[in-house]
Design an enzyme around this catalytic site. Structure first.
Site, PDB file in Angstrom:
ATOM      1  N   ASP A 160       2.854   7.325   3.032  1.00  0.00           N
ATOM      2  CA  ASP A 160       3.322   5.956   3.407  1.00  0.00           C
ATOM      3  C   ASP A 160       4.515   5.785   2.363  1.00  0.00           C
ATOM      4  O   ASP A 160       4.540   4.859   1.550  1.00  0.00           O
ATOM      5  CB  ASP A 160       2.311   5.126   3.397  1.00  0.00           C
ATOM      6  CG  ASP A 160       2.833   3.705   3.691  1.00  0.00           C
ATOM      7  OD1 ASP A 160       4.021   3.770   4.450  1.00  0.00           O
ATOM      8  OD2 ASP A 160       2.291   2.694   3.607  1.00  0.00           O
ATOM      9  N   SER A 186       4.803  -5.425   1.330  1.00  0.00           N
ATOM     10  CA  SER A 186       4.662  -4.099   1.344  1.00  0.00           C
ATOM     11  C   SER A 186       6.325  -3.250   0.985  1.00  0.00           C
ATOM     12  O   SER A 186       7.152  -3.839   1.228  1.00  0.00           O
ATOM     13  CB  SER A 186       4.521  -3.576   3.204  1.00  0.00           C
ATOM     14  OG  SER A 186       3.186  -4.319   3.270  1.00  0.00           O
ATOM     15  N   HIS A 245       5.282   2.390   6.654  1.00  0.00           N
ATOM     16  CA  HIS A 245       4.890   1.606   7.562  1.00  0.00           C
ATOM     17  C   HIS A 245       5.872   0.623   7.925  1.00  0.00           C
ATOM     18  O   HIS A 245       5.701  -0.388   9.025  1.00  0.00           O
ATOM     19  CB  HIS A 245       3.491   1.302   7.211  1.00  0.00           C
ATOM     20  CG  HIS A 245       3.239   0.082   6.196  1.00  0.00           C
ATOM     21  ND1 HIS A 245       3.008   0.428   4.779  1.00  0.00           N
ATOM     22  CD2 HIS A 245       3.672  -1.020   6.349  1.00  0.00           C
ATOM     23  CE1 HIS A 245       3.124  -0.793   4.102  1.00  0.00           C
ATOM     24  NE2 HIS A 245       3.372  -1.496   5.127  1.00  0.00           N
TER      25      HIS A 245
END
Length: 830
Positions: A684, A780, A636
């Site tokens: 992901d 992230s 992402h």
């Protein structure tokens, strides 16, 4: 002169006093006048005796006069300032203040008969109609609010399709001040054209008159392009070719070599009206560079328009692939450096009328339209099934595809209607079965992806509607049937863990039938340790058994890099130069006030695989070092167009404090998992290929983390740490400077599913019940590293993916489960 002085003295002695005073004054005054006059005479004589300067010397003498020098220097300085300012204005200030904006567009002109001569840009027919259309487009923009910014329109190509009329491909160029660059978007430029058409629309017709030109408003498409796209596609470019396929089924060969040079080259393909184009790529030799240097981009148009990209090839082609257009035009855009080549062909094909009656006895196959070609953005197919009796339904067995009920979001990989119920197709990495509880269902499929996507096939059969699975079998939510004896055995037999959900913790049986979860997991669960005996014994292979390089499997789950040779070929201890940090100083490792959702400061060298990913100069995501050339992160982080361009990214390695990286690496290529779902964050995961390997001299401050095998098991006694430079709380506005770490615990998959619901087998949860320790924004893609009790090596167990806020009670963070992707990772980095 001496005699005159004596005579004067003698005369003065013979006179009385008053007379002497008067004579004395007179004499003095005469003497002074005489001296002054003498001096003036001498000066005049001296000037006459000197030679007066003539010509250049006279001018020089005049210039060197001090007042004149001041004036001249001032003038010279003024002239220099004017010259420098003019140069700055022409080459820097003006260039920075104004920039060219380039747009590629297309629309259909209705009620105009297409002539074959329109394919030749130098023909009289092409020039005539192109001049007219160009004048109309220019008139629209010259009378609009951006008239002062508009420069020109250029008609590039004219083509025809099965809708009739003429399809116009054109360029537009604007000169825009930088302060207004954000205003000139492709939506704004397109709206000007559409508004001109809207003013003449009547009776809900889709064709309006643009200054007398009938234009299909639904066909108008405007895209922003690069200046290089414009310059390399003009008619005077030496790297543009045009090919035409007139007869269906006749192959037209395509061979492109790097002798064209390392620049962008383009091949425009056209076929007969009413047909489509199938491009077959049989060989493509390039360096994998993420479509930056070497690439083939296929467009569903004759101009390089972003909204019309069919497919991009960014790595060598090992097996033949084919791509189908939605009309009778296609553009191939090549970027190839030296010693690269492309081989293939294209042909005109008929549009498929994909409607068929299907009997479910015996079993058979259904295929996506144009199979085995990739699915184009527009296609349709209908299958009408029929089973022998009303008690039997239809089961569709997919290899890597699943149908799920449509929600508020659109369908990006296939739109399905099954007996008036709408479903969306999603590509996945496992088998599924879709059951239709009707004996004669109609199944309609439509392509719905903006680009070309991989084809699918499914086997069909009938099934008993009242008993979908045989006796003693369990029906998974994926539609698969598995034996009930395999429920809660620690193996994901259903492919979505539906056979492992809602399972109570298995009881430990220390006899011969110990539960697979406890056997050889590295922890002594039985009082006599019998659960950890004979762990190197070979056994049947499964995802919870460690597989040696020889192909044999052993009972021991965490055999990889535990400093004990377990496989007969010792392959479990190969490539183990990883996950073994050597902190420079441990004094501050457990203290610190700069908390990131319960984290504390790390020390130098404590997490040598931690990477800070900077996009366009700012921290955006984290990553982990896998090898000297590869990093691993979350998909992402690169999900948007600009974010997917590796040229904007930099990887900061060996860094404790932001700005103190030991090495900053450029990214050559970003590999996002092909099944990544931007809505659910499933799959992901992404890999980043560095342009150059980081220097080995940076070790131990830069070091890979150990990659766990699929059998790797995490227990409650493992120590798991999440690290990153992300925000320290959900509402924080300032990022920490020092790398933060926080210890978290792995949450059971059942509990994770209960909390969030949308948890796939490729996700795991980690945190603490209070929520005091958690990852947050900016973390992230960073690592969740776990270390076995008493062990020395750290393994990458999770990748920071998503969650509900940051540090909220009973809402753990969600991570990508790395053990599910081990084979996928090795397939790219090996």
């Amino acid at each position: 002169m001496g005699t005159k002085q004596e005579e004067t003295e003698q005369t003065s002695e013979d006179k009385d006093a008053p007379q002497q005073d008067s004579a004395s004054v007179a004499d003095v005054s005469v003497e002074v006048a005489t001296v002054d006059h003498t001096l003036r005479m001498l000066r005049r004589m001296y000037r006459k005796s000197r030679r007066k300067p003539k010509g250049l010397k006279r001018l020089l003498a005049y210039v060197l006069n001090i007042p004149h020098i001041t004036v001249i220097v001032t003038a010279v300085v003024f002239v220099l300032v004017v010259i420098i300012w003019s140069l700055l204005w022409v080459f820097i200030i003006r260039r920075e203040s104004y920039s060219g904006a380039y747009f590629a567009g297309m629309f259909r002109v209705a009620n105009v008969e297409f002539l074959p001569e329109y394919r030749q840009a130098e023909s009289h027919e092409f020039v005539s109609i192109a001049t007219k259309i160009q004048h109309v487009v220019s008139s629209v923009y010259k009378t609009s609010s951006v008239a002062r910014l508009y420069k020109q329109a250029v008609i590039s190509d004219l083509s025809n399709n099965d809708q009739g009329g003429v399809l116009v491909h054109f360029w537009m160029v604007f000169v825009i001040p930088r302060v207004k660059s954000a205003v000139m978007s492709e939506e704004f430029v397109g709206a000007i054209l559409k508004n001109s058409v809207l003013t003449s629309l009547q009776n809900r017709s889709s064709v309006g008159y643009l200054l007398g030109l009938p234009v299909d408003i639904d066909s108008i498409l405007i895209n922003v392009v690069q200046r290089s796209d414009y310059t390399s596609n003009t008619e005077d470019s030496q790297c543009v070719d045009k090919l035409y396929a007139n007869l269906p089924g006749v192959s037209v060969p395509l061979n492109v070599f790097s002798s064209w040079g390392g620049v962008s080259c383009h091949v425009k393909l056209t076929s007969a009206p009413g047909s489509l184009i199938r491009l077959v790529v049989s060989s493509f030799l390039i360096e994998p560079t993420d479509c930056v240097d070497d690439a083939l981009v296929v467009y569903d148009a004759l101009l390089p328009m972003r909204g019309r990209i069919l497919h991009s090839l960014c790595e060598p082609v090992s097996s033949s692939i084919s791509i189908v257009s939605t009309s009778n035009v296609m553009l191939l855009s090549f970027r190839m450096s030296d010693n690269k080549s492309f081989k293939g062909y294209f042909e005109a094909i008929a549009e498929e009328k994909c409607v068929s009656e299907v009997e479910t006895q015996p079993e058979g196959q259904i295929y996506s339209p144009f199979y085995p070609s990739m699915l184009p953005p527009e296609c349709a197919c209908t299958w009408k099934f029929k089973t022998p009796n009303p008690g039997l339904g239809v089961a569709l067995h997919f290899q890597n595809y699943v149908l799920k009920p449509k929600d508020m979001k659109g369908c990006n990989n296939g739109w399905w209607r099954v007996n008036e119920v709408i479903f969306c197709g999603i590509y996945v990495g496992y088998h599924t079965v879709f059951r239709i509880a009707h004996h004669s269902p109609a199944v309609e499929f439509r392509c719905s992806s903006p680009n070309s996507v991989q084809p699918f096939q499914a086997s069909y059969s009938s099934y008993n509607i009242s008993h979908p699975c045989p006796e003693s079998y369990f029906l998974c939510t994926t539609g698969l049937c598995v034996e009930r004896s395999r429920l809660c055995d620690g193996l994901d037999d259903c492919q979505d863990e539906s056979d492992e959900m809602l399972c109570s913790r298995p009881t430990m049986n220390c006899g011969s039938s110990s539960h697979p979860l406890f056997v050889c997991n590295g922890e002594v669960d039985c009082s006599h340790g019998e659960d950890e005996i004979n762990c190197t014994q070979e056994t049947t292979c499964s995802e919870i058994r460690y597989q040696c390089r020889s192909g044999s499997c052993i009972l021991k789950k965490n055999a990889k890099c535990d400093d004990v040779p377990d496989c007969k070929d010792h392959s479990d201890e190969a490539d183990c130069d990883c996950g073994h940090p050597t902190p420079v100083n441990k004094g501050g490792s457990s203290t610190g006030l700069h908390r990131i959702v319960g984290g504390v400061n790390s020390v130098e060298g404590e997490w040598p695989w931690q990477v800070s990913l900077h996009f366009d100069g700012s921290l955006y995501c984290g990553a982990s070092v896998l090898s000297s050339n590869w990093l691993i992160s979350a998909a992402h982080c690169f999900s948007k167009d600009r974010l997917s361009d590796p040229r904007y990214w930099r990887a900061h390695l060996g860094m404790l404090m932001q700005g103190s990286a030991k090495h900053v690496a450029e990214i050559q290529r970003i590999v996002v998992h092909e099944y990544y779902n931007a809505y659910t964050f499933d799959y992901d995961i992404a890999l980043l290929h560095l342009k150059k390997a980081w220097p080995a001299s940076l070790s131990p401050l830069v070091q890979p983390v150990c990659l766990p095998p699929s059998s790797h098991t995490i227990t409650d006694s493992h120590r798991c740490i999440v690290t990153g430079w992300g925000y320290r709380s959900e509402d924080d506005k300032v990022l920490p400077t020092v790398l933060q770490k926080a210890q978290v615990s792995i949450t059971s998959q059942t509990e994770c599913q209960r909390i969030y619901g949308l948890i796939s087998p490729r996700m795991l949860c980690a945190g603490v019940p209070s929520g005091e320790r958690d990852a947050c924004r900016g973390d992230s893609g960073g690592p969740l590293s776990c270390q076995a009790p008493g062990g020395s090596r750290w393994f990458l167990i999770g990748i920071v993916s998503w969650g509900s806020g940051c540090g909220r009670p009973n809402l753990p963070g969600v991570y990508t489960r790395v053990t599910k992707f081990t084979s996928w990772i090795y397939s790219h980095i090996s």
